[in-house]
Design a protein around this motif. Structure first.
Motif, mmCIF file in Angstrom:
data_model
loop_
_atom_site.group_PDB
_atom_site.id
_atom_site.type_symbol
_atom_site.label_atom_id
_atom_site.label_comp_id
_atom_site.label_asym_id
_atom_site.label_seq_id
_atom_site.Cartn_x
_atom_site.Cartn_y
_atom_site.Cartn_z
ATOM 1 N N GLU A 256 -32.454 40.854 -13.813
ATOM 2 C CA GLU A 256 -33.629 40.765 -14.676
ATOM 3 C C GLU A 256 -33.759 39.357 -15.256
ATOM 4 O O GLU A 256 -34.848 38.775 -15.268
ATOM 5 N N VAL A 257 -32.635 38.798 -15.721
ATOM 6 C CA VAL A 257 -32.664 37.440 -16.273
ATOM 7 C C VAL A 257 -32.901 36.424 -15.163
ATOM 8 O O VAL A 257 -33.671 35.469 -15.326
ATOM 9 N N ASN A 258 -32.251 36.606 -14.024
ATOM 10 C CA ASN A 258 -32.458 35.679 -12.910
ATOM 11 C C ASN A 258 -33.915 35.650 -12.468
ATOM 12 O O ASN A 258 -34.472 34.581 -12.181
ATOM 13 N N GLN A 259 -34.539 36.817 -12.419
ATOM 14 C CA GLN A 259 -35.947 36.889 -12.033
ATOM 15 C C GLN A 259 -36.844 36.302 -13.120
ATOM 16 O O GLN A 259 -37.893 35.721 -12.825
ATOM 17 N N LEU A 260 -36.422 36.437 -14.372
ATOM 18 C CA LEU A 260 -37.208 35.932 -15.496
ATOM 19 C C LEU A 260 -37.438 34.431 -15.400
ATOM 20 O O LEU A 260 -38.532 33.934 -15.696
ATOM 21 N N VAL A 261 -36.412 33.687 -14.991
ATOM 22 C CA VAL A 261 -36.517 32.222 -14.989
ATOM 23 C C VAL A 261 -37.086 31.660 -13.692
ATOM 24 O O VAL A 261 -37.399 30.468 -13.619
ATOM 25 N N LEU A 262 -37.238 32.500 -12.667
ATOM 26 C CA LEU A 262 -37.768 32.006 -11.394
ATOM 27 C C LEU A 262 -39.144 31.353 -11.527
ATOM 28 O O LEU A 262 -39.373 30.277 -10.951
#
Length: 381
Positions: A256-262
């Motif tokens: 979720e966090v990795n996708q947030l910053v993409l």
């Protein structure tokens, strides 16, 4: 009056020394700088200076005297650094320390500590907990947001310009490297914090759009002040840092966090393409930190790294629930760790990333690497 006269004398002397350094710094290998760290012997300096803007990943002491909870001027921070604890959030070198070395420069001093001939090779304005947005990091109280870092640079520039004049100052600045690494805290210490309303106001794409709109304005301001050679660091896989891992009972990365910053990284790449096309004489390059991190994890054994999911110094799950405390005993095998504490890489990882950014191919830094950027001759407009 005598004290005022003496003050003016030292001010004049400082400006003279700065001016001489910028005149001497030719940006070519083997340039001789009598104010350099070797006492005047010929040194290989690829650029006259490097100016650094960012957060705790590259802060080297600007928060030390602030009323801030974001500090690292205590042991065991700096345990492997020649000067001990300096305010660097690492056991040793930061990424920009190694880049400075590769450019043939001495370590760049913190703005809060730079004086006299300390500033001859550039200044580091980075501040732990700082963000692109001014409100980012307020939970740590004192910090220096990007806008204020730019104003601090302008104070340095005013000194140079007063001495050299606008034309000569512009010619000197066009040869310098401007390293900018911002955005991590706008997520970790803003969007993801429960005491901020940001998450309720913006979705991931809207927030990335807001950040990069502001980021574009800030980088244009630096350009208008004379910066031409920019190195911009993207965000890493922030869902895999020990602080985030510790929030999972399984200790796994937060997709979720990795996708947030993409969307932020995607927007930054598009921003740099636009700036390169629209700002005459500007050269912006992008360091793909996320790609570098994935390579380190996937090929960790190749790099001699055996611990990829917990901090070397910290408390709790993944040594990431509470970050490195004063006089805590860190792990003895620090060169085998990816992470030094709950948020920051070890010196070894900082050096690996810096070297890849310096002379790597376009899979990690593009459209060119730092070494190539340094050798380009750019005339100010």
């Amino acid at each position: 009056m005598a004290n005022m006269s003496m003050f003016c004398f030292w001010q004049l002397l400082l400006l003279l020394v700065i001016g001489m350094a910028f005149n001497i710094g030719s940006g070519q290998e083997g340039g001789e700088n009598p104010f350099g760290p070797d006492g005047g012997r010929r040194v290989r300096e690829m650029v006259p200076a490097m100016f650094v803007f960012g957060d705790s990943l590259i802060d080297n002491g600007n928060n030390n005297d602030l009323p801030s909870f974001a500090k690292a001027n205590y042991f065991p921070y700096g345990i492997d650094f020649n000067g001990g604890p300096t305010g660097r959030f690492s056991n040793g070198y930061t990424m920009v320390d190694e880049i400075a070395s590769l450019l043939g420069l001495p370590l760049i001093p913190a703005y809060s500590e730079a004086s006299g001939d300390d500033v001859l090779h550039g200044v580091n304005y980075a501040s732990a907990a700082a963000g692109i947005l001014d409100i980012t990091g307020r939970n740590f109280v004192g910090r220096i947001p990007f806008d204020q870092q730019i104003r601090n640079f302008q104070s340095t520039l005013d000194q140079i310009t007063d001495n050299l004049g606008a034309i000569d100052a512009a010619q000197a600045l066009a040869k310098c490297i401007f390293f900018v690494g911002m955005g991590s805290n706008d997520y970790l210490n803003n969007y993801l914090m429960p005491n901020y309303q940001t998450k309720n106001q913006y979705n991931a794409q809207q927030y990335a759009d807001l950040l990069v709109q502001q980021y574009t304005r800030q980088l244009r301001t630096l350009y208008n002040l004379g910066a031409r050679k920019f190195v911009i660091a993207g965000l890493g896989r922030m869902g895999c840092i020990p602080s985030i891992l510790a929030q999972s009972t399984q200790g796994i990365c937060s997709e979720e966090v990795n996708q947030l910053v993409l969307p932020f990284n995607t927007n930054v790449k598009a921003m740099l393409n636009s700036l390169n096309s629209n700002l005459p004489g500007a050269r912006f390059i992008y360091i793909d930190i996320a790609h570098l991190f994935e390579d380190l994890i996937t090929n960790s054994r190749t790099y001699g790294l055996s611990v990829v999911n917990r901090g070397c110094c910290g408390i709790g799950r993944n040594r990431g629930q509470i970050t490195c405390l004063p006089f805590q005993t860190p792990c003895p095998n620090r060169d085998q760790y990816v992470f030094w504490d709950a948020f920051h890489p070890t010196e070894k990882v900082n050096i690996i990333m810096a070297r890849k950014a310096f002379n790597g191919d376009t899979s990690v830094v593009y459209p060119m690497n730092i070494q190539q950027l340094a050798t380009i001759d750019i005339e100010p407009n």
